[in-house]
Every structure is written in structure tokens, then in C-alpha cells.
Scaffold this motif. Structure first.
Motif, PDB file in Angstrom:
ATOM      1  N   LYS A 151       0.841  -1.107  -0.103  1.00 14.58           N
ATOM      2  CA  LYS A 151       0.047  -0.009   0.127  1.00 14.58           C
ATOM      3  C   LYS A 151       0.894   1.133   0.008  1.00 14.58           C
ATOM      4  O   LYS A 151       0.567   2.324  -0.884  1.00 14.58           O
ATOM      5  CB  LYS A 151      -1.039  -0.099   1.328  1.00 14.58           C
ATOM      6  CG  LYS A 151      -2.146   0.902   1.196  1.00 14.58           C
ATOM      7  CD  LYS A 151      -2.789   0.688   2.247  1.00 14.58           C
ATOM      8  CE  LYS A 151      -4.408   1.683   2.349  1.00 14.58           C
ATOM      9  NZ  LYS A 151      -4.993   1.353   3.371  1.00 14.58           N
ATOM     10  N   GLY A 152       2.015   1.171   0.933  1.00 13.43           N
ATOM     11  CA  GLY A 152       2.795   2.489   0.808  1.00 13.43           C
ATOM     12  C   GLY A 152       3.486   2.557  -0.499  1.00 13.43           C
ATOM     13  O   GLY A 152       3.702   3.779  -1.088  1.00 13.43           O
ATOM     14  N   ILE A 173       0.718   4.199  -2.849  1.00 15.67           N
ATOM     15  CA  ILE A 173       0.478   5.438  -2.821  1.00 15.67           C
ATOM     16  C   ILE A 173       1.735   6.313  -3.241  1.00 15.67           C
ATOM     17  O   ILE A 173       1.539   7.352  -3.904  1.00 15.67           O
ATOM     18  CB  ILE A 173       0.499   5.899  -1.139  1.00 15.67           C
ATOM     19  CG1 ILE A 173      -0.948   5.253  -0.622  1.00 15.67           C
ATOM     20  CG2 ILE A 173       0.624   7.322  -0.770  1.00 15.67           C
ATOM     21  CD1 ILE A 173      -0.901   5.017   0.825  1.00 15.67           C
ATOM     22  N   GLY A 174       3.009   5.758  -2.806  1.00 13.00           N
ATOM     23  CA  GLY A 174       4.235   6.569  -3.408  1.00 13.00           C
ATOM     24  C   GLY A 174       4.205   6.874  -5.065  1.00 13.00           C
ATOM     25  O   GLY A 174       4.625   7.621  -5.714  1.00 13.00           O
ATOM     26  N   ILE A 203       1.058   9.013  -6.287  1.00 16.63           N
ATOM     27  CA  ILE A 203       1.641  10.682  -5.988  1.00 16.63           C
ATOM     28  C   ILE A 203       2.951  11.129  -7.038  1.00 16.63           C
ATOM     29  O   ILE A 203       2.653  12.044  -7.599  1.00 16.63           O
ATOM     30  CB  ILE A 203       1.835  10.760  -4.444  1.00 16.63           C
ATOM     31  CG1 ILE A 203       0.619  10.583  -3.578  1.00 16.63           C
ATOM     32  CG2 ILE A 203       2.667  12.205  -4.380  1.00 16.63           C
ATOM     33  CD1 ILE A 203       1.311  10.527  -2.059  1.00 16.63           C
ATOM     34  N   CYS A 256       9.601   8.331  -5.458  1.00 15.76           N
ATOM     35  CA  CYS A 256       8.372   7.274  -5.310  1.00 15.76           C
ATOM     36  C   CYS A 256       8.691   6.442  -3.997  1.00 15.76           C
ATOM     37  O   CYS A 256       7.992   6.165  -3.204  1.00 15.76           O
ATOM     38  CB  CYS A 256       8.422   6.379  -6.793  1.00 15.76           C
ATOM     39  SG  CYS A 256       7.137   4.913  -6.385  1.00 15.76           S
ATOM     40  N   ILE A 263       8.477   8.747  -0.821  1.00 18.38           N
ATOM     41  CA  ILE A 263       7.123   8.840  -0.206  1.00 18.38           C
ATOM     42  C   ILE A 263       6.614   7.197   0.335  1.00 18.38           C
ATOM     43  O   ILE A 263       5.738   7.141   1.008  1.00 18.38           O
ATOM     44  CB  ILE A 263       6.299   9.148  -1.509  1.00 18.38           C
ATOM     45  CG1 ILE A 263       6.738  10.571  -1.946  1.00 18.38           C
ATOM     46  CG2 ILE A 263       4.806   9.099  -1.330  1.00 18.38           C
ATOM     47  CD1 ILE A 263       5.967  11.074  -3.197  1.00 18.38           C
ATOM     48  N   ALA A 264       6.906   6.199  -0.455  1.00 22.00           N
ATOM     49  CA  ALA A 264       6.776   4.903  -0.006  1.00 22.00           C
ATOM     50  C   ALA A 264       7.201   4.559   1.493  1.00 22.00           C
ATOM     51  O   ALA A 264       6.364   4.210   2.149  1.00 22.00           O
ATOM     52  CB  ALA A 264       7.275   3.634  -0.816  1.00 22.00           C
ATOM     53  N   SER A 266       5.024   6.785   3.780  1.00 25.29           N
ATOM     54  CA  SER A 266       3.568   6.097   3.776  1.00 25.29           C
ATOM     55  C   SER A 266       3.526   4.938   4.538  1.00 25.29           C
ATOM     56  O   SER A 266       2.588   4.675   5.352  1.00 25.29           O
ATOM     57  CB  SER A 266       3.018   5.847   2.514  1.00 25.29           C
ATOM     58  OG  SER A 266       2.872   6.854   1.603  1.00 25.29           O
ATOM     59  N   ILE A 295       3.507   5.906   8.210  1.00 26.42           N
ATOM     60  CA  ILE A 295       2.399   6.314   8.773  1.00 26.42           C
ATOM     61  C   ILE A 295       1.477   5.239   8.837  1.00 26.42           C
ATOM     62  O   ILE A 295       0.605   5.194   9.956  1.00 26.42           O
ATOM     63  CB  ILE A 295       2.004   7.353   7.762  1.00 26.42           C
ATOM     64  CG1 ILE A 295       2.992   8.614   7.791  1.00 26.42           C
ATOM     65  CG2 ILE A 295       0.707   7.857   8.080  1.00 26.42           C
ATOM     66  CD1 ILE A 295       2.719   9.821   7.137  1.00 26.42           C
ATOM     67  N   LEU A 296       1.478   4.162   7.940  1.00 27.92           N
ATOM     68  CA  LEU A 296       0.205   3.193   7.681  1.00 27.92           C
ATOM     69  C   LEU A 296       0.509   2.386   9.000  1.00 27.92           C
ATOM     70  O   LEU A 296      -0.517   1.694   9.692  1.00 27.92           O
ATOM     71  CB  LEU A 296       0.328   2.621   6.508  1.00 27.92           C
ATOM     72  CG  LEU A 296      -0.313   3.468   5.371  1.00 27.92           C
ATOM     73  CD1 LEU A 296      -0.157   2.684   3.987  1.00 27.92           C
ATOM     74  CD2 LEU A 296      -1.714   3.630   5.343  1.00 27.92           C
ATOM     75  N   ARG A 354      -0.776   3.965  12.106  1.00 33.99           N
ATOM     76  CA  ARG A 354      -2.145   4.123  12.045  1.00 33.99           C
ATOM     77  C   ARG A 354      -3.098   2.843  12.125  1.00 33.99           C
ATOM     78  O   ARG A 354      -4.082   2.942  12.910  1.00 33.99           O
ATOM     79  CB  ARG A 354      -2.543   4.706  10.835  1.00 33.99           C
ATOM     80  CG  ARG A 354      -2.463   6.360  10.711  1.00 33.99           C
ATOM     81  CD  ARG A 354      -2.972   6.771   9.507  1.00 33.99           C
ATOM     82  NE  ARG A 354      -4.323   6.659   9.392  1.00 33.99           N
ATOM     83  CZ  ARG A 354      -5.039   6.612   8.312  1.00 33.99           C
ATOM     84  NH1 ARG A 354      -4.401   6.849   7.113  1.00 33.99           N
ATOM     85  NH2 ARG A 354      -6.206   6.520   8.301  1.00 33.99           N
TER      86      ARG A 354
END
Length: 123
Positions: free
Chosen positions: A68-69, A72-73, A76, A108, A111-112, A115, A118-119, A122
Motif C-alpha cells: 500500500k505504501g 501510494i508513492g 503521488i 517514489c 514517499i513509500a 507512507s 504512517i500506515l 495508524r
């Protein structure tokens, strides 16, 4: 059989990343050139090794969060890279001086990493 490779990929990632960062600093200090595409690509390869390092992912949650990370990367970076390349190369019919694939891969992966961190906190 592949277990030693997964443990070793962390060290390969650290080595590639440190070599690329050291070379980039050297280029900046000695030559005043901070834009060396091959070194940026080398840093991206090191980050890729680090991102997928560790034991083989037995935990499905971690595997899902890493995917998922990375997704998302990729999304974006794809959207922002396309817009930036369009804005940078719009007046030029040859589309020169655009963002390279090395910058795409590096952003990429950065950002991965963010992400995924953070994930992981969370969920």
C-alpha cells in the motif's frame, strides 16, 4: 534458501545508499555539481534494497502495508511527475530538461517509506 539474501539486502541497501550519498556530497563539494543522474539512480537502488529488506514477510499485514505504501508513492509521484514534466517542458517542442526516471524512482521510494511508516502506526 533465500533467507540469507533477505538479511543481506539490508546491508546492500545501506552500502549502496551511503556510497551514493557520499559521492553526491563529493560532487557538490569538489565540482559544485549536485545533479548527477547516475548517483541519484544509485541512491534509488539502495533505498529499494532497504525497502524490501528483512526476513521474508510472513506477516500479511506488513506485506499489505508495504504494498500500500509503494502504491501510494507511485500514484503521488506519477501525478506530480507528469504535471511537473508538462510544466517544465511545455514550451519546448523537444521536451528537454524534464524530470528523469531516476528522480521518479527516488521520490517514489521516499514517499513509500513515509507512507509505510504512517500506515504502520495508524493500523
Amino acid at each position: 534458501m533465500l533467507l540469507p539474501w533477505f538479511r543481506g539486502s539490508f546491508y546492500f541497501g545501506i552500502a549502496f545508499s551511503l556510497l551514493a550519498l557520499g559521492s553526491l556530497v563529493f560532487e557538490i563539494v569538489v565540482n559544485g555539481n549536485w545533479f548527477v543522474e547516475s548517483l541519484i539512480g544509485h541512491l534509488g537502488i539502495g533505498l529499494l534494497f532497504l525497502y524490501f529488506s528483512g526476513k521474508p514477510m510472513v506477516d500479511e499485514r506488513i506485506r499489505y502495508l508495504k504494498f500500500k505504501g509503494l502504491a501510494i508513492g507511485f500514484v503521488i509521484t506519477s501525478i506530480s511527475g507528469t504535471i511537473l514534466n508538462y510544466l517544465i517542458t511545455y514550451p519546448d517542442s523537444h521536451q528537454e530538461n524534464g524530470i528523469s526516471s531516476y528522480w521518479f524512482a527516488l521520490s517514489c521510494l521516499v514517499i513509500a517509506f513515509g507512507s509505510f511508516t504512517i500506515l504502520k502506526f495508524r493500523e
